[in-house]
Scaffold this motif. Structure first.
Motif, PDB file in Angstrom:
ATOM      1  N   MET A  58       0.918  -1.210  -0.061  1.00 59.98           N
ATOM      2  CA  MET A  58      -0.481  -0.599  -0.239  1.00 59.98           C
ATOM      3  C   MET A  58       0.969   1.025   0.128  1.00 59.98           C
ATOM      4  O   MET A  58       1.485   1.379   0.838  1.00 59.98           O
ATOM      5  N   GLN A  59       0.355   2.157  -1.331  1.00 61.58           N
ATOM      6  CA  GLN A  59       1.747   3.342  -1.132  1.00 61.58           C
ATOM      7  C   GLN A  59       0.929   4.398  -0.185  1.00 61.58           C
ATOM      8  O   GLN A  59      -0.092   4.239   0.261  1.00 61.58           O
ATOM      9  N   THR A  60       2.421   4.928   0.756  1.00 65.89           N
ATOM     10  CA  THR A  60       1.935   5.689   1.624  1.00 65.89           C
ATOM     11  C   THR A  60       2.701   6.935   2.200  1.00 65.89           C
ATOM     12  O   THR A  60       4.437   6.168   2.005  1.00 65.89           O
ATOM     13  N   THR A  61       2.553   7.918   2.334  1.00 62.58           N
ATOM     14  CA  THR A  61       3.093   9.010   3.244  1.00 62.58           C
ATOM     15  C   THR A  61       2.706   9.260   4.285  1.00 62.58           C
ATOM     16  O   THR A  61       1.964  10.341   3.800  1.00 62.58           O
ATOM     17  N   LEU A  62       4.186   9.190   5.232  1.00 67.45           N
ATOM     18  CA  LEU A  62       3.312  10.055   6.016  1.00 67.45           C
ATOM     19  C   LEU A  62       4.103  11.148   6.804  1.00 67.45           C
ATOM     20  O   LEU A  62       4.618  11.805   5.895  1.00 67.45           O
ATOM     21  N   SER A  63       3.030  11.698   7.542  1.00 69.88           N
ATOM     22  CA  SER A  63       3.357  13.082   7.651  1.00 69.88           C
ATOM     23  C   SER A  63       3.747  13.589   7.960  1.00 69.88           C
ATOM     24  O   SER A  63       4.654  12.738   8.423  1.00 69.88           O
ATOM     25  N   GLU A  64       4.309  14.697   7.919  1.00 72.11           N
ATOM     26  CA  GLU A  64       5.763  14.931   8.763  1.00 72.11           C
ATOM     27  C   GLU A  64       5.951  15.116  10.382  1.00 72.11           C
ATOM     28  O   GLU A  64       6.558  14.378  10.989  1.00 72.11           O
ATOM     29  N   SER A  65       4.598  15.352  10.925  1.00 72.94           N
ATOM     30  CA  SER A  65       4.781  14.855  13.000  1.00 72.94           C
ATOM     31  C   SER A  65       4.729  13.024  12.956  1.00 72.94           C
ATOM     32  O   SER A  65       5.489  12.883  13.395  1.00 72.94           O
ATOM     33  N   ALA A  66       4.177  12.626  12.065  1.00 69.51           N
ATOM     34  CA  ALA A  66       4.074  10.913  11.886  1.00 69.51           C
ATOM     35  C   ALA A  66       5.096  10.867  12.023  1.00 69.51           C
ATOM     36  O   ALA A  66       5.673   9.730  12.462  1.00 69.51           O
ATOM     37  N   SER A  67       6.208  11.370  10.735  1.00 67.87           N
ATOM     38  CA  SER A  67       7.274  11.080  10.670  1.00 67.87           C
ATOM     39  C   SER A  67       8.538  10.659  11.457  1.00 67.87           C
ATOM     40  O   SER A  67       9.441  10.093  12.280  1.00 67.87           O
ATOM     41  N   GLN A  68       8.367  11.772  13.008  1.00 68.47           N
ATOM     42  CA  GLN A  68       8.681  11.556  13.688  1.00 68.47           C
ATOM     43  C   GLN A  68       8.589  11.022  14.920  1.00 68.47           C
ATOM     44  O   GLN A  68       9.253  10.602  16.160  1.00 68.47           O
ATOM     45  N   LEU A  69       7.661   9.628  15.159  1.00 69.84           N
ATOM     46  CA  LEU A  69       6.918   8.794  16.002  1.00 69.84           C
ATOM     47  C   LEU A  69       8.588   7.849  16.567  1.00 69.84           C
ATOM     48  O   LEU A  69       9.172   7.673  15.528  1.00 69.84           O
ATOM     49  N   PRO A  70       8.639   7.627  16.982  1.00 71.78           N
ATOM     50  CA  PRO A  70       9.357   6.446  17.696  1.00 71.78           C
ATOM     51  C   PRO A  70       9.208   5.174  16.186  1.00 71.78           C
ATOM     52  O   PRO A  70      10.653   4.886  16.858  1.00 71.78           O
ATOM     53  N   ARG A  71       8.242   4.889  16.340  1.00 75.90           N
ATOM     54  CA  ARG A  71       8.124   3.385  15.317  1.00 75.90           C
ATOM     55  C   ARG A  71       7.658   4.338  14.194  1.00 75.90           C
ATOM     56  O   ARG A  71       6.573   2.703  13.442  1.00 75.90           O
ATOM     57  N   ALA A  72       7.836   5.246  13.528  1.00 73.80           N
ATOM     58  CA  ALA A  72       7.650   5.712  12.671  1.00 73.80           C
ATOM     59  C   ALA A  72       7.394   4.786  10.471  1.00 73.80           C
ATOM     60  O   ALA A  72       7.189   4.505   9.863  1.00 73.80           O
ATOM     61  N   ALA A  73       8.775   4.646  11.406  1.00 68.19           N
ATOM     62  CA  ALA A  73       9.932   3.095  10.291  1.00 68.19           C
ATOM     63  C   ALA A  73       9.199   1.536  10.157  1.00 68.19           C
ATOM     64  O   ALA A  73       8.503   1.315   9.349  1.00 68.19           O
ATOM     65  N   GLU A  74       8.842   1.394  11.457  1.00 65.13           N
ATOM     66  CA  GLU A  74       7.915   0.257  11.271  1.00 65.13           C
ATOM     67  C   GLU A  74       6.399   0.189  10.665  1.00 65.13           C
ATOM     68  O   GLU A  74       5.830   0.029  10.327  1.00 65.13           O
ATOM     69  N   ALA A  75       6.374   1.357  11.687  1.00 61.29           N
ATOM     70  CA  ALA A  75       4.226   1.524  10.681  1.00 61.29           C
ATOM     71  C   ALA A  75       4.623   1.856   9.445  1.00 61.29           C
ATOM     72  O   ALA A  75       3.329   1.545   8.896  1.00 61.29           O
ATOM     73  N   GLU A  76       5.374   2.380   8.895  1.00 57.73           N
ATOM     74  CA  GLU A  76       5.399   2.812   7.279  1.00 57.73           C
ATOM     75  C   GLU A  76       5.671   1.336   6.527  1.00 57.73           C
ATOM     76  O   GLU A  76       4.934   0.852   5.794  1.00 57.73           O
ATOM     77  N   SER A  77       6.489   0.725   7.596  1.00 61.72           N
ATOM     78  CA  SER A  77       6.554  -0.418   6.542  1.00 61.72           C
ATOM     79  C   SER A  77       5.058  -1.834   6.855  1.00 61.72           C
ATOM     80  O   SER A  77       4.983  -2.852   5.669  1.00 61.72           O
TER      81      SER A  77
END
Length: 405
Positions: free
Chosen positions: A1-20
């Motif tokens: 699923m194509q995903t583009t995290l918001s700037e605030s979400a990309s700062q979350l500790p588990r942002a990379a995990e969520a996007e993956s």
């Protein structure tokens, strides 16, 4: 699923995990076919695919509402969808990440806040919980039916535990509610293990596994409980304990996740990984032992309810059934055995209507083969199912221990 995290979400500790995880989902919808809440409600947003889409929207910066929170709250975290998913989507971790973001953005109504805080202040504290149960039994006749159903009908008192210390030793999590709701379960496990030459070392300093807090808007508190348990078990691990045994599959599933949840903790990451590697459901320990030494030749007719945390969380579906069959018990067929009973930790209190529907459906399936007793492997499921006042529900190890010659 194509995903583009918001700037605030990309700062979350588990942002990379969520996007993956989001990128892993192909939106096929197979998960909805086995989702208990989707089957009951028929709403796309009350199934895994819809909830994944809601979390995606939240992490991409879209509006977060109470409706978003409600759809995530209705999820049982049964992980049935993970068993079904052909793409291996790590749904439960994505749900934890999404819930934390939503709960931080959407204040809960006062009633919900009081209920959740009340549960957090009682359930993880064995002495407090025991006091409530004892008081409830005294005033049982005065309580409404919903509360009466939460009290044990006929819990067996704990039998004496073996006093001999064997060369082989395991640690055991005593649990929060099980000592009050089913006090003989851990004692029965200790007695069976003793017959196999294994001593159970109780670690009183180890408390709640952390799952209750973690899943009730207090993830940091839940992880602190995990750290305290690691500290409590570590001396026993250094002395050579073979395993950390759980008789409640819900606790076991969470402890097996310690390594993942604390992977970024510089102090606890390695220890958490070791603890998760040593965590064993009771059936994992017993099935590798010479069980013929126990001399059990049982004949009772049982229905086994396999908890979601055992079959979907720990991938041990069929393990207890195989063990009980080896002992001679007759197991009845259980239609739709993959579906949740509706207990799901504190779900029966936070989502009572859905929980009751799931419980009644599950009991109908379990009782369809006319068993003498229903057995399970998790205290939450045991208490929830037994609270209906129908066929008695016990932990399977109690029946095994009772069959010892």
């Amino acid at each position: 699923m194509q995903t583009t995290l918001s700037e605030s979400a990309s700062q979350l500790p588990r942002a990379a995990e969520a996007e993956s995880i989001l990128r892993t989902c192909v939106h096929c919808g197979f998960c909805n076919a086995t989702c208990p809440t989707y089957q009951l409600l028929g709403d796309e947003l009350d199934g895994p695919r819809g909830r994944i889409y809601l979390i995606k929207q939240v992490l991409e910066g879209n509006e977060v509402t109470q409706k978003t929170q409600q759809h995530l709250d209705r999820c049982l975290s049964c992980r049935n969808c993970e068993t079904t998913c052909p793409s291996g989507v790590d749904y439960h971790n994505l749900l934890d990440i999404g819930r934390a973001v939503v709960d931080a953005a959407v204040p809960r109504p006062l009633g919900q806040r009081l209920l959740r805080e009340g549960l957090r202040q009682t359930v993880p504290h064995p002495e407090v919980f025991k006091g409530l149960i004892n008081s409830g039994q005294v005033f049982r006749a005065l309580l409404p039916g919903t509360l009466q159903s939460k009290l044990p009908r006929s819990a067996l008192p704990a039998k004496p535990r073996p006093m001999v210390h064997r060369e082989r030793q395991v640690l055991m999590l005593e649990g929060c509610v099980q000592p009050s709701l089913s006090p003989n379960t851990n004692a029965a496990a200790a007695r069976v293990l003793d017959r196999l030459g294994i001593s159970v070392i109780a670690t009183r300093e180890a408390g709640c596994c952390g799952a209750v807090d973690y899943h009730l808007d207090a993830q940091a508190v839940g992880l602190d409980r995990a750290r305290r348990n690691i500290d409590a078990w570590w001396p026993g691990i250094e002395k050579g304990a073979e395993a950390i045994v759980q008789t409640a599959s819900g606790c076991g599933a969470f402890i097996k996740d310690y390594g993942h949840l604390l992977a970024s903790d510089p102090v606890y990451a390695d220890k958490a990984k070791k603890v998760s590697a040593l965590a064993r459901d009771l059936v994992e320990v017993l099935r590798d032992e010479p069980l013929e030494k126990l001399g059990i030749h049982a004949s009772q007719r049982l229905a086994f309810h396999c908890p979601c945390t055992l079959q979907h969380g720990q991938k041990l579906g069929g393990a207890v059934e195989a063990l009980l069959t080896r002992f001679g018990f007759t197991l009845t067929s259980v239609p739709d055995g993959h579906l949740c009973c509706g207990s799901a930790g504190t779900y029966s209190l936070t989502q009572p209507e859905l929980s009751r529907q799931l419980r009644d459906n599950k009991l109908n399936a379990l009782e369809s083969g006319h068993p003498e007793v229903i057995v399970t492997a998790n205290i939450g499921c045991q208490s929830h199912l037994d609270g209906a006042g129908r066929t008695p529900v016990r932990h399977w190890i109690e029946l095994v221990e009772a069959a010892l010659p």
